[in-house]
Motif scaffolding. Structure first.
Motif, PDB file in Angstrom:
ATOM      1  N   LEU A 175       0.834  -1.199   0.000  1.00  0.00           N
ATOM      2  CA  LEU A 175       0.000   0.000   0.000  1.00  0.00           C
ATOM      3  C   LEU A 175       0.870   1.250   0.000  1.00  0.00           C
ATOM      4  N   PRO A 176       0.463   2.294  -0.709  1.00  0.00           N
ATOM      5  CA  PRO A 176       1.275   3.516  -0.734  1.00  0.00           C
ATOM      6  C   PRO A 176       1.298   4.254   0.593  1.00  0.00           C
ATOM      7  N   ARG A 177       0.268   4.091   1.418  1.00  0.00           N
ATOM      8  CA  ARG A 177       0.227   4.754   2.721  1.00  0.00           C
ATOM      9  C   ARG A 177      -0.753   4.006   3.630  1.00  0.00           C
ATOM     10  N   HIS A 178      -0.754   4.358   4.907  1.00  0.00           N
ATOM     11  CA  HIS A 178      -1.642   3.767   5.924  1.00  0.00           C
ATOM     12  C   HIS A 178      -1.447   2.250   6.031  1.00  0.00           C
ATOM     13  N   ARG A 179      -0.214   1.782   5.846  1.00  0.00           N
ATOM     14  CA  ARG A 179       0.015   0.337   5.920  1.00  0.00           C
ATOM     15  C   ARG A 179      -0.183  -0.193   7.340  1.00  0.00           C
ATOM     16  N   ALA A 180       0.308   0.537   8.322  1.00  0.00           N
ATOM     17  CA  ALA A 180       0.170   0.083   9.706  1.00  0.00           C
ATOM     18  C   ALA A 180      -1.304   0.003  10.113  1.00  0.00           C
ATOM     19  N   ALA A 181      -2.085   1.016   9.734  1.00  0.00           N
ATOM     20  CA  ALA A 181      -3.517   1.015  10.071  1.00  0.00           C
ATOM     21  C   ALA A 181      -4.224  -0.153   9.390  1.00  0.00           C
ATOM     22  N   ALA A 182      -3.872  -0.435   8.136  1.00  0.00           N
ATOM     23  CA  ALA A 182      -4.488  -1.559   7.430  1.00  0.00           C
ATOM     24  C   ALA A 182      -4.120  -2.877   8.086  1.00  0.00           C
ATOM     25  N   ALA A 183      -2.867  -3.030   8.510  1.00  0.00           N
ATOM     26  CA  ALA A 183      -2.443  -4.267   9.166  1.00  0.00           C
ATOM     27  C   ALA A 183      -3.197  -4.477  10.478  1.00  0.00           C
ATOM     28  N   VAL A 184      -3.319  -3.419  11.254  1.00  0.00           N
ATOM     29  CA  VAL A 184      -4.047  -3.525  12.527  1.00  0.00           C
ATOM     30  C   VAL A 184      -5.517  -3.825  12.281  1.00  0.00           C
ATOM     31  N   GLY A 185      -6.113  -3.145  11.288  1.00  0.00           N
ATOM     32  CA  GLY A 185      -7.530  -3.354  11.007  1.00  0.00           C
ATOM     33  C   GLY A 185      -7.827  -4.776  10.564  1.00  0.00           C
ATOM     34  N   ILE A 186      -7.024  -5.337   9.667  1.00  0.00           N
ATOM     35  CA  ILE A 186      -7.262  -6.707   9.190  1.00  0.00           C
ATOM     36  C   ILE A 186      -7.058  -7.708  10.317  1.00  0.00           C
ATOM     37  N   SER A 187      -6.006  -7.509  11.111  1.00  0.00           N
ATOM     38  CA  SER A 187      -5.762  -8.430  12.229  1.00  0.00           C
ATOM     39  C   SER A 187      -6.909  -8.382  13.235  1.00  0.00           C
ATOM     40  N   ALA A 188      -7.407  -7.176  13.501  1.00  0.00           N
ATOM     41  CA  ALA A 188      -8.534  -7.044  14.431  1.00  0.00           C
ATOM     42  C   ALA A 188      -9.780  -7.706  13.855  1.00  0.00           C
ATOM     43  N   TYR A 189      -9.983  -7.572  12.558  1.00  0.00           N
ATOM     44  CA  TYR A 189     -11.137  -8.211  11.914  1.00  0.00           C
ATOM     45  C   TYR A 189     -11.068  -9.728  12.062  1.00  0.00           C
ATOM     46  N   VAL A 190      -9.902 -10.300  11.830  1.00  0.00           N
ATOM     47  CA  VAL A 190      -9.737 -11.746  11.973  1.00  0.00           C
ATOM     48  C   VAL A 190     -10.032 -12.171  13.412  1.00  0.00           C
ATOM     49  N   ALA A 191      -9.520 -11.399  14.377  1.00  0.00           N
ATOM     50  CA  ALA A 191      -9.727 -11.749  15.783  1.00  0.00           C
ATOM     51  C   ALA A 191     -11.199 -11.622  16.179  1.00  0.00           C
ATOM     52  N   VAL A 192     -11.879 -10.565  15.712  1.00  0.00           N
ATOM     53  CA  VAL A 192     -13.291 -10.345  16.079  1.00  0.00           C
ATOM     54  C   VAL A 192     -14.177 -11.441  15.493  1.00  0.00           C
ATOM     55  N   VAL A 193     -13.984 -11.785  14.220  1.00  0.00           N
ATOM     56  CA  VAL A 193     -14.785 -12.841  13.606  1.00  0.00           C
ATOM     57  C   VAL A 193     -14.543 -14.164  14.318  1.00  0.00           C
ATOM     58  N   GLY A 194     -13.292 -14.436  14.652  1.00  0.00           N
ATOM     59  CA  GLY A 194     -12.995 -15.664  15.380  1.00  0.00           C
ATOM     60  C   GLY A 194     -13.647 -15.675  16.755  1.00  0.00           C
ATOM     61  N   ALA A 195     -13.658 -14.518  17.412  1.00  0.00           N
ATOM     62  CA  ALA A 195     -14.278 -14.432  18.733  1.00  0.00           C
ATOM     63  C   ALA A 195     -15.787 -14.642  18.649  1.00  0.00           C
ATOM     64  N   VAL A 196     -16.426 -14.110  17.591  1.00  0.00           N
ATOM     65  CA  VAL A 196     -17.868 -14.330  17.413  1.00  0.00           C
ATOM     66  C   VAL A 196     -18.159 -15.813  17.232  1.00  0.00           C
ATOM     67  N   GLY A 197     -17.342 -16.479  16.436  1.00  0.00           N
ATOM     68  CA  GLY A 197     -17.531 -17.914  16.264  1.00  0.00           C
ATOM     69  C   GLY A 197     -17.300 -18.672  17.557  1.00  0.00           C
ATOM     70  N   LEU A 198     -16.341 -18.199  18.352  1.00  0.00           N
ATOM     71  CA  LEU A 198     -16.067 -18.858  19.636  1.00  0.00           C
ATOM     72  C   LEU A 198     -17.245 -18.704  20.589  1.00  0.00           C
ATOM     73  N   VAL A 199     -17.852 -17.525  20.596  1.00  0.00           N
ATOM     74  CA  VAL A 199     -19.006 -17.291  21.477  1.00  0.00           C
ATOM     75  C   VAL A 199     -20.167 -18.196  21.101  1.00  0.00           C
ATOM     76  N   ARG A 200     -20.345 -18.462  19.805  1.00  0.00           N
ATOM     77  CA  ARG A 200     -21.442 -19.305  19.355  1.00  0.00           C
ATOM     78  C   ARG A 200     -21.180 -20.787  19.602  1.00  0.00           C
ATOM     79  N   HIS A 201     -19.951 -21.118  19.979  1.00  0.00           N
ATOM     80  CA  HIS A 201     -19.634 -22.518  20.241  1.00  0.00           C
ATOM     81  C   HIS A 201     -20.336 -22.963  21.528  1.00  0.00           C
ATOM     82  N   PRO A 202     -20.955 -24.153  21.548  1.00  0.00           N
ATOM     83  CA  PRO A 202     -21.715 -24.582  22.735  1.00  0.00           C
ATOM     84  C   PRO A 202     -20.848 -24.755  23.973  1.00  0.00           C
ATOM     85  N   ASP A 203     -19.622 -25.192  23.803  1.00  0.00           N
ATOM     86  CA  ASP A 203     -18.768 -25.426  24.966  1.00  0.00           C
ATOM     87  C   ASP A 203     -17.326 -25.046  24.609  1.00  0.00           C
ATOM     88  N   PRO A 204     -17.027 -23.730  24.495  1.00  0.00           N
ATOM     89  CA  PRO A 204     -15.697 -23.316  24.054  1.00  0.00           C
ATOM     90  C   PRO A 204     -14.633 -23.635  25.104  1.00  0.00           C
TER      91      PRO A 204
END
Length: 395
Positions: free
Chosen positions: A126-155
């Motif tokens: 990316l020409p700019r905002h690379r750090a912000a993009a890296a943090v945003g994508i990593s946070a997205y992966v973690a949040v989606v994973g956490a939502v799936g974990l919450v829906r698990h019957p016995d995490p």
């Protein structure tokens, strides 16, 4: 102007900078290497993960779209055009990840694989905002994973690792690794561009050398022919024998110039310093100047050709630009000095031929200077490099 009354005018010519599109060739080689080695590995890992996780035809289609995004992003990355497809590939890979977590379930390795690879390839470019993009994508992966974990019957710990820690960690690592990778490719590109500039500079310098040699040959000859024609015009009615001699000498001179031009074109031209000294003496004496030659020792093998060119160019300048009556030529084992009187003032004229020769002399470890001193014009070429100072047998 007397010695010590004023600082003599001096011009030191600067040394020349040190010297197929190699950049494009190297890029093609890197692209071929990446496509042949890395792409099959990425596809094999992705197919293996897809087979392990997919349970239905829809799962194969969705996870397959993630693999398509990986292939497209990697192929564009190899040619430096990842930014053109980064957004659509990230959107596809980003949609596959929640599908794998929320719909397929289980160990969602195939689902985050596409997002981790595509983001790793894209963010560092990316020409700019690379750090912000890296943090945003990593946070997205973690949040989606956490939502799936919450829906698990016995995490438990294993589900936490599979849905949040490992996907987020892999994504962060891949993005982080691509930053030094980009730096490596940037350095390689700069090196290739520097090599290309050096090659272009070498070609330009060779063209200038050829043009300078051509100017030395033909400019010198044309000026001598002009002088001889002027002399023949004066004598045409009073001394026909001398006119015939001058015409014969002009004919021989033009023939010799044609031969030298052919030698120059085929890279076979070598000047004879003794012949140039004799020629310079004859021309200046014919123009009414007194010439004194002091040849103390023989010049080195690496200097003979350049010294002969300096002498020829200086002779042409004296004949064209000065009103000299006395010329002194001093030749040593390290260089040549030509001093002439007839200087109108202390202003140094524009001497393009000598300026070009000065750069070539500097390339060989020497220095060419011109100066006005005590009413005399001094041209001096001096070599200090051992290779240029090596002596040869007398000519």
């Amino acid at each position: 102007m007397t010695a010590g009354s004023a600082r003599p005018a001096l011009r030191r010519f600067p040394a020349a900078p040190w010297s197929p599109d190699s950049t494009q060739v190297s890029r093609r080689r890197f692209r071929a290497l990446n496509l042949s080695m890395m792409l099959p590995l990425l596809v094999a890992v992705g197919v293996l993960l897809l087979v392990r996780q997919a349970q239905t035809v829809l799962d194969v289609v969705v996870l397959g779209l993630g693999m398509v995004a990986v292939v497209v992003a990697f192929e564009r990355w190899t040619v430096g055009q990842i930014n053109r497809v980064a957004l659509p590939c990230l959107l596809v890979a980003g949609a596959v990840w929640p599908y794998g977590v929320l719909v397929i379930g289980g160990d969602p390795q195939a689902a985050y694989y596409a997002l981790a690879v595509v983001s790793g390839l894209s963010v560092a470019q990316l020409p700019r905002h690379r750090a912000a993009a890296a943090v945003g994508i990593s946070a997205y992966v973690a949040v989606v994973g956490a939502v799936g974990l919450v829906r698990h019957p016995d995490p438990g710990v294993s589900e936490l690792l599979a849905s949040v820690v490992i996907p987020t960690g892999v994504t962060v690592v891949l993005i982080g690794l691509m930053f030094p990778n980009k730096g490596f490719y940037d350095v390689m590109a700069e090196l290739e561009e520097a090599r290309e500039r050096d090659a272009e500079l070498a070609v330009m310098r060779e063209r200038m050398r050829f043009a300078s040699d051509l100017h030395d040959i033909q400019g010198h000859t044309l000026h001598v022919v002009k002088l001889k024609i002027a002399l023949a015009q004066k004598l045409v009615h009073t001394d026909t024998a001398r006119v015939e001699q001058e015409l014969s000498e002009m004919y021989a001179l033009v023939g010799d110039t044609i031969a030298q031009t052919k030698e120059l074109a085929y890279g076979q031209r070598r000047l004879n310093l003794s012949a140039e000294l004799e020629n310079a003496r004859n021309l200046m004496e014919a123009a009414g100047m007194r010439v004194r030659v002091d040849r103390r020792s023989e010049a080195g093998a690496g200097a003979i050709d350049l010294l002969a060119q300096v002498l020829r160019e200086t002779t042409t300048n004296i004949l064209r630009h000065s009103r000299a009556t006395l010329v002194r030529i001093e030749l040593t084992g390290h260089g040549i000095t030509v001093v002439n009187d007839g200087v109108a003032d202390d202003t140094l004229p524009e001497l393009r031929g000598l300026a070009t020769l000065a750069r070539r002399v500097a390339d060989e470890g020497g220095e060419l200077t011109v100066r006005v001193e005590d009413g005399r014009f001094v041209t001096a070429a001096e070599f200090t490099a051992p290779s240029a100072a090596r002596t040869d047998p007398p000519e």
